[in-house]
Write a protein that holds these residues in place. Structure first.
Motif, short mmCIF file in Angstrom:
data_model
loop_
_atom_site.label_atom_id
_atom_site.label_comp_id
_atom_site.label_asym_id
_atom_site.label_seq_id
_atom_site.Cartn_x
_atom_site.Cartn_y
_atom_site.Cartn_z
N UNK A 91 14.81 -22.87 15.84
CA UNK A 91 14.27 -22.22 17.03
C UNK A 91 15.36 -21.92 18.06
N UNK A 92 15.39 -20.69 18.53
CA UNK A 92 16.43 -20.27 19.47
C UNK A 92 15.90 -19.13 20.32
N UNK A 93 16.28 -19.12 21.60
CA UNK A 93 15.96 -18.01 22.51
C UNK A 93 17.28 -17.44 23.01
N UNK A 94 17.52 -16.18 22.72
CA UNK A 94 18.74 -15.51 23.15
C UNK A 94 18.42 -14.62 24.35
N UNK A 95 19.28 -14.67 25.36
CA UNK A 95 19.11 -13.85 26.56
C UNK A 95 20.33 -12.97 26.71
N UNK A 96 20.11 -11.68 26.87
CA UNK A 96 21.23 -10.76 27.08
C UNK A 96 21.08 -10.04 28.40
N UNK A 97 22.21 -9.88 29.12
CA UNK A 97 22.24 -8.98 30.25
C UNK A 97 22.22 -7.54 29.73
N UNK A 98 21.86 -6.64 30.60
CA UNK A 98 21.74 -5.25 30.14
C UNK A 98 22.03 -4.29 31.28
N UNK A 99 22.39 -3.06 30.91
CA UNK A 99 22.58 -2.00 31.90
C UNK A 99 21.29 -1.77 32.68
N UNK A 100 21.42 -1.28 33.90
CA UNK A 100 20.25 -1.01 34.72
C UNK A 100 19.36 0.07 34.10
N UNK A 101 18.08 0.03 34.44
CA UNK A 101 17.11 0.98 33.88
C UNK A 101 17.49 2.43 34.18
N UNK A 102 18.19 2.64 35.29
CA UNK A 102 18.48 4.01 35.71
C UNK A 102 19.50 4.71 34.82
N UNK A 103 20.19 3.98 33.94
CA UNK A 103 21.19 4.63 33.09
C UNK A 103 20.96 4.42 31.58
N UNK A 104 19.78 3.94 31.23
CA UNK A 104 19.51 3.68 29.82
C UNK A 104 19.06 4.93 29.05
N UNK A 105 18.82 6.02 29.75
CA UNK A 105 18.37 7.25 29.07
C UNK A 105 19.53 8.10 28.57
N UNK A 106 20.77 7.67 28.84
CA UNK A 106 21.93 8.48 28.49
C UNK A 106 23.07 7.59 27.99
N UNK A 108 26.15 5.57 28.12
CA UNK A 108 26.56 4.85 29.32
C UNK A 108 27.49 3.71 28.94
N UNK A 109 28.36 3.33 29.87
CA UNK A 109 29.37 2.31 29.61
C UNK A 109 28.75 1.01 29.08
N UNK A 110 29.16 0.61 27.88
CA UNK A 110 28.77 -0.63 27.22
C UNK A 110 27.28 -0.71 26.88
N UNK A 111 26.57 0.39 26.98
CA UNK A 111 25.13 0.34 26.75
C UNK A 111 24.77 0.64 25.30
N UNK A 112 24.05 -0.28 24.69
CA UNK A 112 23.33 -0.03 23.45
C UNK A 112 21.90 -0.55 23.63
N UNK A 113 20.98 -0.02 22.85
CA UNK A 113 19.59 -0.47 22.88
C UNK A 113 19.52 -1.83 22.17
N UNK A 114 19.59 -2.90 22.94
CA UNK A 114 19.67 -4.25 22.35
C UNK A 114 18.35 -4.69 21.75
N UNK A 115 17.25 -4.21 22.28
CA UNK A 115 15.95 -4.54 21.67
C UNK A 115 15.91 -4.01 20.24
N UNK A 116 16.41 -2.79 20.04
CA UNK A 116 16.45 -2.21 18.70
C UNK A 116 17.44 -2.95 17.80
N UNK A 117 18.59 -3.33 18.35
CA UNK A 117 19.61 -4.02 17.56
C UNK A 117 19.14 -5.41 17.14
N UNK A 118 18.47 -6.12 18.04
CA UNK A 118 18.05 -7.49 17.75
C UNK A 118 16.74 -7.57 16.96
#
Length: 543
Positions: A91-106, A108-118
């Motif tokens: 059992x493990x819970x992983x927490x990731x920081x993420x880019x702000x919502x305002x730049x996730x549609x394009x 962006x620096x260091x941004x990947x869709x982590x929900x999709x990756x994980x």
């Protein structure tokens, strides 16, 4: 309060003791909230190590270990350790920081869709897109991680959401309840066992996860059924019990192959199919399987389930014991498996050849450790020797990753194991290849003042891959590398360190390392010519 503060408050409510991780720009609000929390943040030297530590914490405690990383490369580094825990069913819970919502549609620096990756490597994951859903997200992450079978969950927290103001309280923590199999199912299972002339129990890691070891031992003593363990099931039955046929899991033949061949019913208890493919022990699909676990069996052509007994393993074993009629079985048909395996360990007890043979290293290690000591094996050729020959008295005393089986797990795992069990001896068994993947965590061990012992098997190459190459092609390819002076490296971190120069010194050096109560590294040259000798020996087995 801020969303980050509510997140921390919810984790406190879940009983989180530690968070392992590396801080980053996108999770600074969480890091600041942790300054005022009773949760202890353990700074690691790499995000993968953080997830390895969280996974080991979860495996040993049954409570979710928590790890944290920032977005982009931090999150992708964390991914391997999360995937490892998920496939090992820790059992493990992983927490990731993420880019702000305002730049996730394009782009962006260091941004990947982590929900999709994980998503492929977790049981459940979600991004916090609204401040007020934090209590639900945290409660669900911890709830799903500990629902059988255990595994990984993931929370993705955008930096702008983390800084938002919010009102809220943690949701109540509700424990899990596990149902039992119906009495007619138990009766069917008992009849299958009574009818079998040569039943054999395959004990998996689910027995330990469900705290069912004592129930297994009672069942075995009452019914006289022999037991073989998977790599991750080691210790469910003490190796000193005459019913223990020790450990299976080597690819190809081993002595236990004859036991599987002769058995007419395999009773798989808490068996996780990912770690030991049934084609290895039931190649012709001729032996019926009685599957006893918390979930129905995976579909596999070589795992012909006659009956599923699903639910609380402890209670189902207890009920099964009272229903089985046949109590006086003779286990002579399989005793030679145990005798031959144990004789190998005895054979090398006094070996003096150098470099040190794997069998001798295992013999000396077992001799100096008490019953409660914990050995954590990394992944490599040494893992095969540890799994096959390091015999256990108790569950969770020889810890092997055999799901994803990622190299580099042992040193971070030993750190977490020592934190959970500060009074027990903890030894990390590493190859020189796997050790260097997470060796920076020596600094973490020193910083936390953890008296772990690292037993490093040195052969200047990827020994397990060479073993496979030699079996397949009779030659090796691209497996050799150089090494630093491991003694000086360890000392530079503050470890005590010593190099084995002759085989006769190994046992006394291990005794010294255990007694010192400090972090110690032992550099031990290993003679992996024994790998192919073992392959040739096992290849000649006639059942």
């Amino acid at each position: 309060m801020k969303v980050a503060e509510l997140l921390v408050k919810c984790m406190e409510n879940e009983g989180v003791e530690y968070i392992f991780g590396v801080p980053g720009e996108e999770n600074i609000d969480v890091m600041d909230a942790l300054r005022d929390s009773k949760i202890n943040f353990i700074v690691t030297r790499h995000e993968t190590s953080a997830a390895f530590m969280a996974g080991m914490y979860g495996r040993l405690t049954g409570k979710p270990g928590v790890c944290l990383a920032t977005l982009g490369p931090g999150a992708t580094n964390l991914l391997t350790g999360v995937a490892n825990a998920n496939m090992d069913l820790s059992p493990i819970v992983a927490i990731t920081g993420q880019a702000g919502l305002e730049r996730q549609h394009k782009t962006s620096h260091q941004y990947y869709d982590l929900v999709a990756i994980y998503q492929p490597v977790t049981k459940w994951n979600a991004q916090v897109k609204k401040a007020e859903i934090v209590p639900e997200v945290v409660r669900k992450a911890f709830q799903v991680a500990t629902q059988d079978k255990f595994g990984a969950t993931h929370i993705d927290l955008p930096e702008d959401v983390a800084a938002m103001e919010v009102e809220g309280e943690p949701l109540p923590v509700i424990g899990h309840t596990m149902s039992e199999a119906d009495d007619p199912v138990i009766d069917q299972a008992a009849k299958l066992i009574d009818k079998a002339k040569k039943p054999l129990i395959l004990a998996g890691n689910g027995i330990t996860r469900d705290n069912a070891s004592s129930n297994l031992r009672t069942l075995v003593q009452d019914t006289n059924i022999p037991v073989v363990h998977t790599f991750m099931g080691k210790g469910a039955l003490s190796w000193q019990d005459e019913h223990s046929m020790l450990t299976a899991g080597m690819g190809g033949k081993d002595y236990i192959t004859c036991g599987f061949d002769e058995s007419d019913l395999i009773i798989a208890i808490g068996f996780d199919i990912a770690e030991y493919p049934p084609i290895n022990w039931n190649p012709k699909s001729k032996t019926a399987v009685l599957h006893i676990d918390t979930q129905e069996a995976e579909t596999d052509a070589h795992y012909p389930v006659k009956l599923n007994v699903i639910g609380d393993i402890k209670e189902n074993l207890r009920k099964l014991k009272t229903s089985i009629v046949t109590k006086d079985r003779n286990i002579d048909w399989i005793k030679s498996v145990r005798e031959k395996t144990l004789s190998e360990l005895e054979e090398f007890k006094n070996d003096k050849s150098f470099p040190v043979k794997p069998q001798k290293i295992i013999s000396d290690l077992r001799a100096v450790l008490n019953e409660e000591s914990i050995v954590i094996s990394d992944v490599g050729a040494h893992k095969m020797w540890v799994a096959r020959m390091f015999h256990c008295y108790q569950p969770n005393t020889c810890l092997i990753s055999n799901g994803l089986a990622s190299m580099g797990v042992a040193v971070p795992g030993a750190i977490a194991a020592k934190m959970v069990n500060p009074k027990k001896n903890v030894v990390a068994v590493c190859g020189d290849g796997s050790f260097q993947m997470t060796s920076a965590e020596l600094e973490t061990a020193m910083r936390l003042n953890l008296a772990i012992v690292i037993l490093l098997w040195r052969d200047e190459g990827y020994g397990l891959i060479e073993w496979h190459q030699m079996k397949a092609f009779k030659r090796s390819s691209h497996i050799k590398f150089g090494n630093p002076d491991f003694v000086q490296l360890a000392k530079s971190y503050g470890f005590e360190a010593v190099k084995i120069e002759k085989t006769q010194d190994l046992k006394s050096t291990l005794e010294w390392a255990i007694s010192l109560n400090k972090p110690v590294l032992i550099d031990c040259p290993v003679d992996y010519r024994e790998n192919m000798k073992l392959t040739e020996k096992l290849g000649k087995i006639k059942c």
